[in-house]
Design an enzyme around this catalytic site. Structure first.
Site, PDB file in Angstrom:
ATOM      1  N   HIS A  19      -9.576 132.963  74.913  1.00  0.00           N
ATOM      2  CA  HIS A  19      -9.132 133.873  74.228  1.00  0.00           C
ATOM      3  C   HIS A  19     -11.033 133.390  73.133  1.00  0.00           C
ATOM      4  CE1 HIS A  19      -4.866 133.548  73.321  1.00  0.00           C
ATOM      5  NE2 HIS A  19      -4.728 134.567  74.150  1.00  0.00           N
ATOM      6  N   LYS A  43      10.317 135.874  67.803  1.00  0.00           N
ATOM      7  CA  LYS A  43      11.163 135.364  67.306  1.00  0.00           C
ATOM      8  C   LYS A  43      10.776 134.097  66.507  1.00  0.00           C
ATOM      9  CE  LYS A  43      14.846 138.461  68.575  1.00  0.00           C
ATOM     10  NZ  LYS A  43      14.960 139.153  69.764  1.00  0.00           N
ATOM     11  N   ARG A  92      -7.863 137.846  83.432  1.00  0.00           N
ATOM     12  CA  ARG A  92      -7.568 136.354  84.240  1.00  0.00           C
ATOM     13  C   ARG A  92      -7.835 136.465  85.605  1.00  0.00           C
ATOM     14  NH1 ARG A  92      -3.235 133.196  80.692  1.00  0.00           N
ATOM     15  NH2 ARG A  92      -2.482 135.587  81.199  1.00  0.00           N
ATOM     16  N   SER A 130      -1.428 131.126  75.804  1.00  0.00           N
ATOM     17  CA  SER A 130      -0.974 130.223  75.134  1.00  0.00           C
ATOM     18  C   SER A 130       0.541 129.247  74.893  1.00  0.00           C
ATOM     19  CB  SER A 130      -0.821 130.953  73.957  1.00  0.00           C
ATOM     20  OG  SER A 130      -2.020 132.109  73.618  1.00  0.00           O
TER      21      SER A 130
END
Ligand code: PNS
Length: 181
Positions: A19, A43, A92, A130
């Site tokens: 990032h 969530k 990517r 991530s």
């Protein structure tokens, strides 16, 4: 340098070196960049939006044409509300392309005036996500080099609340003791 505002939307849970690489590259191309965190992406995210904002704030402090924001609902509506002319997304590998293409075309349908621009992060980050960082860290594996040091420390603190880098006693290994003597 391209005039106007570009939005770089994402979950950033947590921000990775990939990032950061993209933010730096984007900041050299666009006059102004808004890194926008989606508020309701998952969530049960690992980091709250406030925590992600704080990390990104520290990590982008030196980039004067980068600012941070959060959004809910449709990204194109957010982009319009800040008068962004384009959306920046990272690709990517080919595997990212299909999803990114779908998203870019859907966004174009929703808002034809908003262009999506794809950029590639440095190849050393081409496998960093991530999700994988969370998975490795949760299983106790090393994430050094995949995320900024600040994020590495926040991950440790999150996964082991008793852990505070600066409060950790320095444990002298027998090897170190021998070296010192
Ligand atoms: O970091 P991510 O999770 O890959 O980012 C995905 C994100 C936040 C860019 C995407 O899910 C998004 O824009 N969500 C907002 C809702 C929306 O606009 N959906 C339509 C996009 S086709």
């Amino acid at each position: 340098m391209a005039k106007g505002i570009a939005v770089y939307p994402g979950s950033f849970d947590p921000p990775t070196n990939g990032h950061l690489d993209l933010i730096e590259r984007g900041s050299k191309i666009f006059e102004e960049m808004v890194v926008a965190i989606l508020r309701n992406s998952e969530k049960s995210p690992m980091f709250s939006v406030a925590e992600r904002l704080e990390m990104l704030r520290e990590l982008t402090a030196d980039l004067k044409n980068v600012r941070l924001d959060t959004f809910d609902g449709l990204m194109v509506q957010f982009a319009k509300s800040i008068d962004a002319k384009c959306v920046l997304r990272g690709i990517r590998a080919i595997s990212d392309y299909e999803y990114e293409l779908q998203m870019a075309l859907m966004n174009r349908r929703l808002e034809p005036s908003l262009e999506t621009v794809f950029m590639m992060p440095a190849d050393k980050y081409s496998y960093v996500s991530s999700r994988l960082v969370r998975e490795v860290a949760q299983a106790g594996g090393p994430v050094k080099g995949l995320v900024p040091e600040l994020v590495e420390q926040k991950l440790r603190e999150k996964l082991d609340p008793a852990y505070k880098l600066e409060e950790r006693p320095v444990i002298d290994s027998p090897k170190r003791r021998k070296k010192k003597a």
